[in-house]
Design a protein around this motif. Structure first.
Motif, PDB file in Angstrom:
ATOM      1  N   ARG A  46      -6.428   3.872  -3.053  1.00 41.14           N
ATOM      2  CA  ARG A  46      -6.001   2.483  -3.203  1.00 41.14           C
ATOM      3  C   ARG A  46      -6.184   2.008  -4.641  1.00 41.14           C
ATOM      4  O   ARG A  46      -5.296   1.382  -5.227  1.00 41.14           O
ATOM      5  CB  ARG A  46      -6.783   1.580  -2.240  1.00 41.14           C
ATOM      6  CG  ARG A  46      -6.391   0.104  -2.369  1.00 41.14           C
ATOM      7  CD  ARG A  46      -7.214  -0.776  -1.461  1.00 41.14           C
ATOM      8  NE  ARG A  46      -8.649  -0.697  -1.693  1.00 41.14           N
ATOM      9  CZ  ARG A  46      -9.291  -1.268  -2.706  1.00 41.14           C
ATOM     10  NH1 ARG A  46      -8.635  -1.942  -3.634  1.00 41.14           N
ATOM     11  NH2 ARG A  46     -10.601  -1.164  -2.813  1.00 41.14           N
ATOM     12  N   LYS A  59       0.965  -4.482   3.333  1.00 42.89           N
ATOM     13  CA  LYS A  59       1.994  -3.443   3.331  1.00 42.89           C
ATOM     14  C   LYS A  59       1.973  -2.599   4.605  1.00 42.89           C
ATOM     15  O   LYS A  59       2.994  -2.070   5.018  1.00 42.89           O
ATOM     16  CB  LYS A  59       1.809  -2.545   2.103  1.00 42.89           C
ATOM     17  CG  LYS A  59       2.937  -1.585   1.865  1.00 42.89           C
ATOM     18  CD  LYS A  59       2.797  -0.896   0.531  1.00 42.89           C
ATOM     19  CE  LYS A  59       3.972   0.057   0.304  1.00 42.89           C
ATOM     20  NZ  LYS A  59       3.854   0.750  -0.972  1.00 42.89           N
ATOM     21  N   THR A  60       0.821  -2.481   5.234  1.00 42.37           N
ATOM     22  CA  THR A  60       0.687  -1.614   6.400  1.00 42.37           C
ATOM     23  C   THR A  60       0.500  -2.367   7.716  1.00 42.37           C
ATOM     24  O   THR A  60       0.302  -1.748   8.764  1.00 42.37           O
ATOM     25  CB  THR A  60      -0.500  -0.642   6.218  1.00 42.37           C
ATOM     26  OG1 THR A  60      -1.693  -1.389   5.980  1.00 42.37           O
ATOM     27  CG2 THR A  60      -0.239   0.318   5.073  1.00 42.37           C
ATOM     28  N   SER A  80      -3.211   7.545  13.793  1.00 47.54           N
ATOM     29  CA  SER A  80      -1.931   6.914  13.437  1.00 47.54           C
ATOM     30  C   SER A  80      -2.125   5.875  12.335  1.00 47.54           C
ATOM     31  O   SER A  80      -1.290   5.753  11.434  1.00 47.54           O
ATOM     32  CB  SER A  80      -1.285   6.268  14.666  1.00 47.54           C
ATOM     33  OG  SER A  80      -2.148   5.301  15.235  1.00 47.54           O
ATOM     34  N   THR A  81      -3.232   5.159  12.377  1.00 47.64           N
ATOM     35  CA  THR A  81      -3.519   4.163  11.345  1.00 47.64           C
ATOM     36  C   THR A  81      -3.852   4.845  10.025  1.00 47.64           C
ATOM     37  O   THR A  81      -3.421   4.398   8.961  1.00 47.64           O
ATOM     38  CB  THR A  81      -4.684   3.251  11.781  1.00 47.64           C
ATOM     39  OG1 THR A  81      -4.357   2.667  13.039  1.00 47.64           O
ATOM     40  CG2 THR A  81      -4.942   2.164  10.756  1.00 47.64           C
ATOM     41  N   ARG A  84      -0.634   5.819   8.495  1.00 49.79           N
ATOM     42  CA  ARG A  84       0.087   4.647   7.996  1.00 49.79           C
ATOM     43  C   ARG A  84      -0.519   4.136   6.689  1.00 49.79           C
ATOM     44  O   ARG A  84       0.208   3.816   5.742  1.00 49.79           O
ATOM     45  CB  ARG A  84       0.100   3.544   9.057  1.00 49.79           C
ATOM     46  CG  ARG A  84       1.032   2.394   8.681  1.00 49.79           C
ATOM     47  CD  ARG A  84       1.269   1.409   9.811  1.00 49.79           C
ATOM     48  NE  ARG A  84       0.087   0.648  10.124  1.00 49.79           N
ATOM     49  CZ  ARG A  84      -0.553   0.675  11.293  1.00 49.79           C
ATOM     50  NH1 ARG A  84      -0.113   1.417  12.275  1.00 49.79           N
ATOM     51  NH2 ARG A  84      -1.625  -0.063  11.490  1.00 49.79           N
ATOM     52  N   GLU A  87       0.273   7.150   4.003  1.00 44.25           N
ATOM     53  CA  GLU A  87       1.671   7.514   3.774  1.00 44.25           C
ATOM     54  C   GLU A  87       2.565   6.309   3.534  1.00 44.25           C
ATOM     55  O   GLU A  87       3.396   6.330   2.639  1.00 44.25           O
ATOM     56  CB  GLU A  87       2.172   8.395   4.913  1.00 44.25           C
ATOM     57  CG  GLU A  87       1.415   9.722   4.923  1.00 44.25           C
ATOM     58  CD  GLU A  87       2.024  10.792   5.814  1.00 44.25           C
ATOM     59  OE1 GLU A  87       3.010  10.506   6.524  1.00 44.25           O
ATOM     60  OE2 GLU A  87       1.509  11.919   5.784  1.00 44.25           O
ATOM     61  N   VAL A  88       2.407   5.253   4.307  1.00 37.32           N
ATOM     62  CA  VAL A  88       3.225   4.050   4.118  1.00 37.32           C
ATOM     63  C   VAL A  88       2.633   3.167   3.030  1.00 37.32           C
ATOM     64  O   VAL A  88       3.328   2.746   2.110  1.00 37.32           O
ATOM     65  CB  VAL A  88       3.361   3.255   5.445  1.00 37.32           C
ATOM     66  CG1 VAL A  88       4.093   1.937   5.216  1.00 37.32           C
ATOM     67  CG2 VAL A  88       4.062   4.089   6.505  1.00 37.32           C
ATOM     68  N   GLY A  89       1.347   2.919   3.137  1.00 30.79           N
ATOM     69  CA  GLY A  89       0.703   1.988   2.214  1.00 30.79           C
ATOM     70  C   GLY A  89       0.505   2.523   0.812  1.00 30.79           C
ATOM     71  O   GLY A  89       0.680   1.802  -0.166  1.00 30.79           O
ATOM     72  N   ASN A  91       1.790   5.734  -0.288  1.00 31.66           N
ATOM     73  CA  ASN A  91       2.784   6.752  -0.638  1.00 31.66           C
ATOM     74  C   ASN A  91       2.124   8.109  -0.921  1.00 31.66           C
ATOM     75  O   ASN A  91       2.438   8.785  -1.893  1.00 31.66           O
ATOM     76  CB  ASN A  91       3.642   6.304  -1.825  1.00 31.66           C
ATOM     77  CG  ASN A  91       4.923   7.087  -1.923  1.00 31.66           C
ATOM     78  OD1 ASN A  91       5.458   7.531  -0.911  1.00 31.66           O
ATOM     79  ND2 ASN A  91       5.411   7.247  -3.141  1.00 31.66           N
ATOM     80  N   ARG A  92       1.169   8.455  -0.076  1.00 31.76           N
ATOM     81  CA  ARG A  92       0.438   9.731  -0.203  1.00 31.76           C
ATOM     82  C   ARG A  92       0.648  10.532   1.062  1.00 31.76           C
ATOM     83  O   ARG A  92       0.613   9.995   2.168  1.00 31.76           O
ATOM     84  CB  ARG A  92      -1.068   9.497  -0.355  1.00 31.76           C
ATOM     85  CG  ARG A  92      -1.489   8.788  -1.612  1.00 31.76           C
ATOM     86  CD  ARG A  92      -1.584   9.801  -2.754  1.00 31.76           C
ATOM     87  NE  ARG A  92      -2.130   9.231  -3.950  1.00 31.76           N
ATOM     88  CZ  ARG A  92      -3.386   9.349  -4.328  1.00 31.76           C
ATOM     89  NH1 ARG A  92      -4.244  10.030  -3.602  1.00 31.76           N
ATOM     90  NH2 ARG A  92      -3.794   8.805  -5.444  1.00 31.76           N
ATOM     91  N   ARG A  93       0.869  11.819   0.921  1.00 37.97           N
ATOM     92  CA  ARG A  93       0.960  12.711   2.076  1.00 37.97           C
ATOM     93  C   ARG A  93      -0.446  13.012   2.568  1.00 37.97           C
ATOM     94  O   ARG A  93      -1.384  13.075   1.778  1.00 37.97           O
ATOM     95  CB  ARG A  93       1.659  14.031   1.699  1.00 37.97           C
ATOM     96  CG  ARG A  93       3.097  13.860   1.292  1.00 37.97           C
ATOM     97  CD  ARG A  93       4.055  13.688   2.443  1.00 37.97           C
ATOM     98  NE  ARG A  93       3.955  14.836   3.333  1.00 37.97           N
ATOM     99  CZ  ARG A  93       4.280  14.781   4.620  1.00 37.97           C
ATOM    100  NH1 ARG A  93       4.724  13.694   5.144  1.00 37.97           N
ATOM    101  NH2 ARG A  93       4.171  15.861   5.362  1.00 37.97           N
TER     102      ARG A  93
END
Length: 99
Positions: A46, A59-60, A80-81, A84, A87-89, A91-93
């Motif tokens: 972050r 964002k998440t 799942s969180t 999220r 990956e979503v918040g 942009n990391r795999r």
């Protein structure tokens, strides 16, 4: 201190302090250790993204207080969180390894 005299590895120390793998005390220790690692990884990612907890939460679809709780190792996070947030918040795999 006599109980530590034959300790030569970190694994032996953990076994002595927290029990053998599979015991209730060892499972609890391992869970807390993994949560600490996840919390530090989230905090670092972050900060590298130059985001506040509030921005990441927005964002998440979570709350700032939840992000704070996770970063402080106090919360319980669903897989799942976790995906999220990273990956979503951020942009990391994310990948998992089972040993």
């Amino acid at each position: 201190m006599d109980q530590y005299k034959d300790i030569k590895t970190f694994d032996q120390l953990i076994d002595l302090e927290h029990g053998k793998l599979g015991t209730e005390s060892r499972v609890e220790y391992e869970e807390k250790a993994q949560m600490f690692i996840i919390s530090e990884m989230l905090k670092q990612a972050r900060k590298e993204a130059n985001m506040t907890q509030e921005q990441l939460a927005e964002k998440t679809g979570t709350k700032k207080s939840y992000i704070s709780k996770i970063e402080n190792g106090k919360g319980n996070i669903q897989l799942s969180t976790l995906f999220r947030l990273f990956e979503v918040g951020l942009n990391r795999r994310i990948g998992l390894t089972f040993l």
